[in-house]
Design a protein around this motif. Structure first.
Motif, PDB file in Angstrom:
ATOM      1  N   VAL A  15       0.838  -1.195   0.000  1.00  0.00           N
ATOM      2  CA  VAL A  15       0.000   0.000   0.000  1.00  0.00           C
ATOM      3  C   VAL A  15       0.881   1.257   0.000  1.00  0.00           C
ATOM      4  O   VAL A  15       0.611   2.222  -0.728  1.00  0.00           O
ATOM      5  N   CYS A  16       1.958   1.266   0.802  1.00  0.00           N
ATOM      6  CA  CYS A  16       2.871   2.409   0.829  1.00  0.00           C
ATOM      7  C   CYS A  16       3.528   2.618  -0.535  1.00  0.00           C
ATOM      8  O   CYS A  16       3.646   3.752  -1.010  1.00  0.00           O
ATOM      9  N   PHE A  17       3.959   1.548  -1.180  1.00  0.00           N
ATOM     10  CA  PHE A  17       4.608   1.631  -2.486  1.00  0.00           C
ATOM     11  C   PHE A  17       3.638   2.173  -3.535  1.00  0.00           C
ATOM     12  O   PHE A  17       3.992   3.063  -4.323  1.00  0.00           O
ATOM     13  N   ILE A  18       2.425   1.684  -3.557  1.00  0.00           N
ATOM     14  CA  ILE A  18       1.426   2.167  -4.516  1.00  0.00           C
ATOM     15  C   ILE A  18       1.107   3.637  -4.239  1.00  0.00           C
ATOM     16  O   ILE A  18       0.969   4.441  -5.170  1.00  0.00           O
ATOM     17  N   GLY A  19       1.007   4.005  -2.974  1.00  0.00           N
ATOM     18  CA  GLY A  19       0.777   5.402  -2.611  1.00  0.00           C
ATOM     19  C   GLY A  19       1.889   6.300  -3.107  1.00  0.00           C
ATOM     20  O   GLY A  19       1.654   7.395  -3.634  1.00  0.00           O
ATOM     21  N   PHE A  20       3.148   5.847  -2.976  1.00  0.00           N
ATOM     22  CA  PHE A  20       4.284   6.620  -3.454  1.00  0.00           C
ATOM     23  C   PHE A  20       4.244   6.769  -4.970  1.00  0.00           C
ATOM     24  O   PHE A  20       4.508   7.848  -5.500  1.00  0.00           O
ATOM     25  N   ILE A  21       3.903   5.714  -5.669  1.00  0.00           N
ATOM     26  CA  ILE A  21       3.826   5.763  -7.134  1.00  0.00           C
ATOM     27  C   ILE A  21       2.775   6.779  -7.571  1.00  0.00           C
ATOM     28  O   ILE A  21       3.015   7.591  -8.467  1.00  0.00           O
ATOM     29  N   ILE A  22       1.620   6.770  -6.928  1.00  0.00           N
ATOM     30  CA  ILE A  22       0.561   7.719  -7.275  1.00  0.00           C
ATOM     31  C   ILE A  22       1.010   9.145  -6.973  1.00  0.00           C
ATOM     32  O   ILE A  22       0.824  10.055  -7.783  1.00  0.00           O
ATOM     33  N   TYR A  23       1.623   9.353  -5.805  1.00  0.00           N
ATOM     34  CA  TYR A  23       2.121  10.685  -5.432  1.00  0.00           C
ATOM     35  C   TYR A  23       3.148  11.183  -6.445  1.00  0.00           C
ATOM     36  O   TYR A  23       3.088  12.315  -6.915  1.00  0.00           O
ATOM     37  N   PHE A  24       4.108  10.329  -6.805  1.00  0.00           N
ATOM     38  CA  PHE A  24       5.155  10.712  -7.754  1.00  0.00           C
ATOM     39  C   PHE A  24       4.555  11.058  -9.110  1.00  0.00           C
ATOM     40  O   PHE A  24       4.933  12.038  -9.742  1.00  0.00           O
ATOM     41  N   LEU A  26       1.528  12.143  -9.794  1.00  0.00           N
ATOM     42  CA  LEU A  26       0.743  13.369  -9.756  1.00  0.00           C
ATOM     43  C   LEU A  26       1.608  14.614  -9.581  1.00  0.00           C
ATOM     44  O   LEU A  26       1.274  15.674 -10.106  1.00  0.00           O
ATOM     45  N   THR A  27       2.703  14.515  -8.848  1.00  0.00           N
ATOM     46  CA  THR A  27       3.527  15.699  -8.606  1.00  0.00           C
ATOM     47  C   THR A  27       4.595  15.909  -9.670  1.00  0.00           C
ATOM     48  O   THR A  27       4.774  17.006 -10.171  1.00  0.00           O
ATOM     49  N   THR A  28       5.310  14.862 -10.038  1.00  0.00           N
ATOM     50  CA  THR A  28       6.402  14.975 -10.999  1.00  0.00           C
ATOM     51  C   THR A  28       5.957  14.593 -12.395  1.00  0.00           C
ATOM     52  O   THR A  28       6.306  15.247 -13.370  1.00  0.00           O
ATOM     53  N   GLY A  29       5.196  13.550 -12.493  1.00  0.00           N
ATOM     54  CA  GLY A  29       4.722  13.068 -13.785  1.00  0.00           C
ATOM     55  C   GLY A  29       5.695  12.070 -14.386  1.00  0.00           C
ATOM     56  O   GLY A  29       6.893  12.096 -14.120  1.00  0.00           O
ATOM     57  N   THR A  30       5.161  11.188 -15.180  1.00  0.00           N
ATOM     58  CA  THR A  30       5.997  10.181 -15.821  1.00  0.00           C
ATOM     59  C   THR A  30       6.214  10.484 -17.289  1.00  0.00           C
ATOM     60  O   THR A  30       7.040   9.870 -17.929  1.00  0.00           O
ATOM     61  N   LEU A  31       5.457  11.438 -17.839  1.00  0.00           N
ATOM     62  CA  LEU A  31       5.626  11.829 -19.232  1.00  0.00           C
ATOM     63  C   LEU A  31       6.315  13.183 -19.275  1.00  0.00           C
ATOM     64  O   LEU A  31       5.709  14.194 -18.957  1.00  0.00           O
ATOM     65  N   PRO A  32       7.580  13.238 -19.680  1.00  0.00           N
ATOM     66  CA  PRO A  32       8.313  14.497 -19.635  1.00  0.00           C
ATOM     67  C   PRO A  32       7.784  15.564 -20.580  1.00  0.00           C
ATOM     68  O   PRO A  32       8.022  16.729 -20.374  1.00  0.00           O
ATOM     69  N   ALA A  33       7.034  15.204 -21.613  1.00  0.00           N
ATOM     70  CA  ALA A  33       6.538  16.188 -22.571  1.00  0.00           C
ATOM     71  C   ALA A  33       5.523  17.140 -21.950  1.00  0.00           C
ATOM     72  O   ALA A  33       5.263  18.193 -22.480  1.00  0.00           O
ATOM     73  N   PHE A  34       4.946  16.767 -20.805  1.00  0.00           N
ATOM     74  CA  PHE A  34       3.943  17.613 -20.190  1.00  0.00           C
ATOM     75  C   PHE A  34       4.517  18.498 -19.102  1.00  0.00           C
ATOM     76  O   PHE A  34       3.812  19.299 -18.535  1.00  0.00           O
ATOM     77  N   GLY A  35       5.810  18.381 -18.800  1.00  0.00           N
ATOM     78  CA  GLY A  35       6.432  19.223 -17.790  1.00  0.00           C
ATOM     79  C   GLY A  35       6.706  20.611 -18.337  1.00  0.00           C
ATOM     80  O   GLY A  35       6.838  20.825 -19.533  1.00  0.00           O
ATOM     81  N   ALA A  36       6.801  21.592 -17.450  1.00  0.00           N
ATOM     82  CA  ALA A  36       7.023  22.977 -17.872  1.00  0.00           C
ATOM     83  C   ALA A  36       8.379  23.141 -18.556  1.00  0.00           C
ATOM     84  O   ALA A  36       8.506  23.865 -19.534  1.00  0.00           O
ATOM     85  N   GLU A  37       9.414  22.457 -18.030  1.00  0.00           N
ATOM     86  CA  GLU A  37      10.739  22.577 -18.642  1.00  0.00           C
ATOM     87  C   GLU A  37      10.754  21.997 -20.046  1.00  0.00           C
ATOM     88  O   GLU A  37      11.324  22.575 -20.959  1.00  0.00           O
ATOM     89  N   ALA A  38      10.120  20.858 -20.228  1.00  0.00           N
ATOM     90  CA  ALA A  38      10.088  20.222 -21.548  1.00  0.00           C
ATOM     91  C   ALA A  38       9.312  21.093 -22.528  1.00  0.00           C
ATOM     92  O   ALA A  38       9.657  21.187 -23.701  1.00  0.00           O
ATOM     93  N   ARG A  39       8.282  21.737 -22.047  1.00  0.00           N
ATOM     94  CA  ARG A  39       7.487  22.595 -22.910  1.00  0.00           C
ATOM     95  C   ARG A  39       8.299  23.792 -23.393  1.00  0.00           C
ATOM     96  O   ARG A  39       8.235  24.169 -24.555  1.00  0.00           O
TER      97      ARG A  39
END
Length: 114
Positions: A15-24, A26-39
């Motif tokens: 449960v802790c691991f899944i919670g961390f994955i969801i948090y990461f 939502l906050t950082t994102g896994t698709l770099p094309a949607f980040g402000a720096e990539a944009r």
């Protein structure tokens, strides 16, 4: 009784691991094309300021044309992000969305030729 504690501990870790994955995600994102720096890095003209004008050509929309097909005909194979193309089109055409283009009308189409 030791087996029950181990099962609960493993469930807690899962449960802790899944919670961390969801948090990461939502906050950082896994698709770099949607980040402000990539944009910002994907801008075709990084030396231009926001106030600088966007180079464009006038195009008359024909049946079957979309913003992408018009851009592909004119840009000569350059790789430009669709988000940037849409932003530039809306800026040039006073907020008009690409899906609101009408056949037979002339629009300012961003030009990405070097």
């Amino acid at each position: 009784m030791g087996v029950e504690k181990m099962k609960r501990f493993l469930l807690f870790l899962t449960v802790c691991f899944i919670g961390f994955i969801i948090y990461f995600d939502l906050t950082t994102g896994t698709l770099p094309a949607f980040g402000a720096e990539a944009r910002q890095a994907a801008k075709p003209y990084p030396e231009q300021t926001e106030k600088a004008s966007i180079p464009y050509t006038d195009a008359i929309v024909k049946p079957g044309d979309t913003l992408l097909t018009i851009i592909e005909k004119e840009k000569g194979g350059q790789n430009v992000s669709i988000e940037i193309v849409i932003e530039d089109f809306q800026e040039l055409n006073k907020g008009l969305k690409p899906e609101e283009m009408q056949i037979g009308k002339t629009y300012k189409i961003p030009s990405y030729k070097k």
